[in-house]
Design a protein around this motif. Structure first.
Motif, PDB file in Angstrom:
ATOM      1  N   ARG A 166      15.669   2.648  -0.307  1.00 43.21           N
ATOM      2  CA  ARG A 166      14.482   2.518  -1.160  1.00 43.21           C
ATOM      3  C   ARG A 166      13.292   1.934  -0.404  1.00 43.21           C
ATOM      4  O   ARG A 166      13.466   1.060   0.435  1.00 43.21           O
ATOM      5  CB  ARG A 166      14.795   1.591  -2.335  1.00 43.21           C
ATOM      6  CG  ARG A 166      15.999   2.016  -3.121  1.00 43.21           C
ATOM      7  CD  ARG A 166      16.198   1.061  -4.255  1.00 43.21           C
ATOM      8  NE  ARG A 166      17.528   1.171  -4.805  1.00 43.21           N
ATOM      9  CZ  ARG A 166      18.053   0.274  -5.618  1.00 43.21           C
ATOM     10  NH1 ARG A 166      17.357  -0.795  -5.954  1.00 43.21           N
ATOM     11  NH2 ARG A 166      19.260   0.443  -6.095  1.00 43.21           N
ATOM     12  N   PRO A 167      12.112   2.385  -0.757  1.00 39.77           N
ATOM     13  CA  PRO A 167      10.907   1.795  -0.179  1.00 39.77           C
ATOM     14  C   PRO A 167      10.552   0.498  -0.900  1.00 39.77           C
ATOM     15  O   PRO A 167      11.073   0.207  -1.976  1.00 39.77           O
ATOM     16  CB  PRO A 167       9.842   2.857  -0.449  1.00 39.77           C
ATOM     17  CG  PRO A 167      10.316   3.519  -1.697  1.00 39.77           C
ATOM     18  CD  PRO A 167      11.817   3.483  -1.673  1.00 39.77           C
ATOM     19  N   SER A 168       9.680  -0.285  -0.317  1.00 39.14           N
ATOM     20  CA  SER A 168       9.087  -1.409  -1.035  1.00 39.14           C
ATOM     21  C   SER A 168       7.872  -0.911  -1.804  1.00 39.14           C
ATOM     22  O   SER A 168       7.215   0.048  -1.403  1.00 39.14           O
ATOM     23  CB  SER A 168       8.659  -2.503  -0.055  1.00 39.14           C
ATOM     24  OG  SER A 168       9.775  -2.990   0.634  1.00 39.14           O
ATOM     25  N   GLY A 203       1.044   6.330  -0.340  1.00 47.06           N
ATOM     26  CA  GLY A 203       2.432   6.277   0.085  1.00 47.06           C
ATOM     27  C   GLY A 203       2.743   6.962   1.393  1.00 47.06           C
ATOM     28  O   GLY A 203       3.883   7.352   1.623  1.00 47.06           O
ATOM     29  N   GLU A 204       1.764   7.124   2.270  1.00 43.06           N
ATOM     30  CA  GLU A 204       2.076   7.731   3.569  1.00 43.06           C
ATOM     31  C   GLU A 204       3.152   6.894   4.270  1.00 43.06           C
ATOM     32  O   GLU A 204       3.075   5.661   4.281  1.00 43.06           O
ATOM     33  CB  GLU A 204       0.825   7.806   4.443  1.00 43.06           C
ATOM     34  CG  GLU A 204      -0.159   8.861   3.959  1.00 43.06           C
ATOM     35  CD  GLU A 204       0.460  10.243   3.897  1.00 43.06           C
ATOM     36  OE1 GLU A 204       1.041  10.687   4.918  1.00 43.06           O
ATOM     37  OE2 GLU A 204       0.397  10.880   2.822  1.00 43.06           O
ATOM     38  N   PRO A 205       4.131   7.560   4.868  1.00 43.15           N
ATOM     39  CA  PRO A 205       5.263   6.814   5.443  1.00 43.15           C
ATOM     40  C   PRO A 205       4.846   5.801   6.509  1.00 43.15           C
ATOM     41  O   PRO A 205       5.484   4.761   6.648  1.00 43.15           O
ATOM     42  CB  PRO A 205       6.137   7.921   6.049  1.00 43.15           C
ATOM     43  CG  PRO A 205       5.791   9.139   5.285  1.00 43.15           C
ATOM     44  CD  PRO A 205       4.351   9.016   4.918  1.00 43.15           C
ATOM     45  N   GLU A 206       3.781   6.070   7.247  1.00 44.63           N
ATOM     46  CA  GLU A 206       3.421   5.189   8.369  1.00 44.63           C
ATOM     47  C   GLU A 206       2.272   4.248   8.030  1.00 44.63           C
ATOM     48  O   GLU A 206       1.692   3.638   8.933  1.00 44.63           O
ATOM     49  CB  GLU A 206       3.036   6.043   9.585  1.00 44.63           C
ATOM     50  CG  GLU A 206       4.103   7.026  10.008  1.00 44.63           C
ATOM     51  CD  GLU A 206       5.380   6.328  10.438  1.00 44.63           C
ATOM     52  OE1 GLU A 206       5.311   5.145  10.814  1.00 44.63           O
ATOM     53  OE2 GLU A 206       6.450   6.969  10.380  1.00 44.63           O
ATOM     54  N   PRO A 208       3.266  -0.679   9.329  1.00 48.57           N
ATOM     55  CA  PRO A 208       4.218  -0.597  10.447  1.00 48.57           C
ATOM     56  C   PRO A 208       5.522  -1.337  10.190  1.00 48.57           C
ATOM     57  O   PRO A 208       6.501  -1.083  10.875  1.00 48.57           O
ATOM     58  CB  PRO A 208       3.448  -1.248  11.604  1.00 48.57           C
ATOM     59  CG  PRO A 208       2.451  -2.137  10.945  1.00 48.57           C
ATOM     60  CD  PRO A 208       2.076  -1.457   9.654  1.00 48.57           C
ATOM     61  N   ARG A 209       5.542  -2.237   9.214  1.00 48.27           N
ATOM     62  CA  ARG A 209       6.768  -2.996   8.972  1.00 48.27           C
ATOM     63  C   ARG A 209       7.894  -2.116   8.476  1.00 48.27           C
ATOM     64  O   ARG A 209       9.004  -2.109   8.963  1.00 48.27           O
ATOM     65  CB  ARG A 209       6.522  -4.091   7.935  1.00 48.27           C
ATOM     66  CG  ARG A 209       5.765  -5.270   8.449  1.00 48.27           C
ATOM     67  CD  ARG A 209       5.377  -6.165   7.316  1.00 48.27           C
ATOM     68  NE  ARG A 209       4.298  -5.587   6.518  1.00 48.27           N
ATOM     69  CZ  ARG A 209       3.718  -6.219   5.501  1.00 48.27           C
ATOM     70  NH1 ARG A 209       4.119  -7.413   5.131  1.00 48.27           N
ATOM     71  NH2 ARG A 209       2.746  -5.646   4.840  1.00 48.27           N
ATOM     72  N   MET A 210       7.540  -1.368   7.418  1.00 48.91           N
ATOM     73  CA  MET A 210       8.565  -0.583   6.741  1.00 48.91           C
ATOM     74  C   MET A 210       7.839   0.335   5.787  1.00 48.91           C
ATOM     75  O   MET A 210       6.615   0.325   5.708  1.00 48.91           O
ATOM     76  CB  MET A 210       9.503  -1.513   5.964  1.00 48.91           C
ATOM     77  CG  MET A 210       8.729  -2.473   5.057  1.00 48.91           C
ATOM     78  SD  MET A 210       9.780  -3.619   4.181  1.00 48.91           S
ATOM     79  CE  MET A 210       8.595  -4.717   3.445  1.00 48.91           C
ATOM     80  N   ARG A 211       8.589   1.097   5.067  1.00 46.57           N
ATOM     81  CA  ARG A 211       7.978   1.981   4.079  1.00 46.57           C
ATOM     82  C   ARG A 211       7.480   1.160   2.913  1.00 46.57           C
ATOM     83  O   ARG A 211       8.286   0.582   2.169  1.00 46.57           O
ATOM     84  CB  ARG A 211       8.992   3.012   3.591  1.00 46.57           C
ATOM     85  CG  ARG A 211       8.417   3.999   2.583  1.00 46.57           C
ATOM     86  CD  ARG A 211       7.562   5.008   3.313  1.00 46.57           C
ATOM     87  NE  ARG A 211       6.784   5.857   2.406  1.00 46.57           N
ATOM     88  CZ  ARG A 211       7.226   6.963   1.828  1.00 46.57           C
ATOM     89  NH1 ARG A 211       8.466   7.343   2.040  1.00 46.57           N
ATOM     90  NH2 ARG A 211       6.439   7.679   1.050  1.00 46.57           N
ATOM     91  N   ILE A 266       5.051   1.544  -0.404  1.00 45.98           N
ATOM     92  CA  ILE A 266       4.224   2.373  -1.277  1.00 45.98           C
ATOM     93  C   ILE A 266       3.356   1.439  -2.099  1.00 45.98           C
ATOM     94  O   ILE A 266       3.858   0.511  -2.735  1.00 45.98           O
ATOM     95  CB  ILE A 266       5.113   3.247  -2.175  1.00 45.98           C
ATOM     96  CG1 ILE A 266       5.790   4.333  -1.318  1.00 45.98           C
ATOM     97  CG2 ILE A 266       4.305   3.866  -3.305  1.00 45.98           C
ATOM     98  CD1 ILE A 266       6.859   5.102  -2.030  1.00 45.98           C
TER      99      ILE A 266
END
Lengths: 249, 249
Positions: free
Chosen positions: A22-24, A95-98, A101-104, A106
């Motif tokens: 899961r993303p944050s 919500g671009e993945p990059e 830089p820490r993590m995903r 959104i």
DNA sequence: AAGCATATATGCGCAATGCATCTAACGCAA
DNA sequence: TTGCGTTAGATGCATTGCGCATATATGCTT
């Protein structure tokens, strides 16, 4: 409504919520005001990595049992000392993945509109000056990234994609101005028609015809004369108006 | 741009991304069309719990390295066999903590507009008829939940808060219709002015003056006459038009 | 060939807007 | 106290866009 039925409850006990990584999820708030004929927004200087020292929108992670609205309100209270009476609206979700830089991460962005006086007092209450307002320069039709400058006109380095978020906020508010009464959100409780006109001009970055603006506003039914007038001005004092919610048709 | 500097990279190795419990993030797509003078949208019958048997918007979880846009496009391809040429726009993010009984799921909703012919062929390709289109009844100003009915007029039980999402989609498209050329997205590549007018009338649920509609559309610069005309109609055939992107001013 | 249904063009009245003009009400300076 | 500068607010008029009615065009059907 939306309550699982009996068989659903059984099922829930065996459901594995960790099937997907899961993303944050965070909220970021664009707190817009108008000051001295320019738009401005609240930025916070990042103290922690990544991108320490850069200017970021006030934001925070969404609690696992917290609604998005509540998270936005919480951020406003904590980082801007702004109470609940202001206009707040969900803007867009980035919500671009990059983008971080820490993590995903959104980010659900919100726009808030406040009179500059409120934002100023909130900012000055912060002792370490990590809170600042910036003007938004105005290149015609916006929507993309925006250059943010401090009060001396120097460009401020912004963190992540926050310049894009501010650009989107400006675009949204500009678009809504024509068919929704939101300009008064950027003014004190009572205000003159001239002040309201200036707010519109700043947001749209183009002069507005005075007479038709007055006619439209007065005909809209959203304004109510207070009977009071300006004081201590060097010219004829203008009538003060108040916004009224139009009753449902 | 947005690349972490040296010290940031160092920091990232020690950063603990599991400090917060994270929600799941999904996308749901409202695929709108106009059919027989009504709006309709694609719904999928849920086969799995929770809420098996109820009708839901096509959707899916967002991959950990997948952008939100890509996820929406993937859902469109997988569940509706719709290719990339259609209008897709982010709508709103729904994140009430209890909207899904399984766990915290935050859903980024998208709206897509397609001519009904495309949606129909996509639906019929699905052998188990889990794909269906429904009409959206029209109670004046919308925005909240909406009643969804099948082709026989029976109310369809919808899953989660998907009726709210459809309501929001309708409100958005209705609002955009006045100042953005999107009506043609619901029509074949070439179309008559009358067909475009009907699309507007259906979306706004009110009759549109024929003459001023023609004048506005032709003056907008978004339409181009093809020189072709309708065939096999029982009356005078109308000119067929094509949408053209207006060059940047 | 006549009739029918819809497309397309034209003319007119109404309402909203942009623009110019005129008057009102305050502070300020002589 | 009086005149002046400044902005508020009202009024009148030309222009524009829109709703509406009317007239003509062009296909198919019988």
């Amino acid at each position: 409504m939306r309550r699982p039925d009996e068989t659903d409850s059984e099922f829930l006990r065996t459901y594995d919520p960790d099937a997907y990584e899961r993303p944050s999820v965070a909220v970021d708030v664009v707190l817009l005001s108008v000051r001295d004929g320019r738009m401005c927004t609240l930025l916070v200087r990042r103290k922690e990595r990544p991108q320490a020292g850069r200017w970021a929108l006030p934001g925070g992670f969404v609690g696992i049992q917290e609604s998005l609205e509540s998270a936005a309100q919480r951020v406003l209270r904590a980082k801007a000392a702004i109470e609940d009476n202001v206009f707040v609206e969900q803007l867009y979700t980035f919500g671009e993945p990059e983008r971080d830089p820490r993590m995903r991460i959104i980010s659900v962005a919100y726009v808030a509109l406040v009179p500059f006086e409120l934002q100023a007092t909130a900012g000055s209450a912060e002792p370490d000056r990590s809170v600042s307002t910036v003007g938004i320069p105005w290149h015609g039709a916006t929507g993309g990234a925006v250059e943010l400058r401090d009060s001396d006109g120097r460009i401020m380095k912004t963190a992540f994609d926050h310049a894009d978020i501010v650009g989107m906020a400006v675009k949204r508010i500009r678009g809504k101005l024509d068919y929704t009464p939101i300009g008064f959100q950027l003014l004190p409780e009572t205000f003159t028609l001239r002040q309201l006109q200036r707010v519109h001009e700043v947001i749209q970055d183009q002069p507005v015809n005075k007479d038709s603006f007055r006619r439209r506003m007065l005909a809209s039914g959203h304004l109510e004369a207070t009977g009071e007038r300006q004081r201590d001005v060097e010219h004829r004092p203008a009538e003060l108006y108040r916004f009224i919610k139009r009753s449902a048709v």
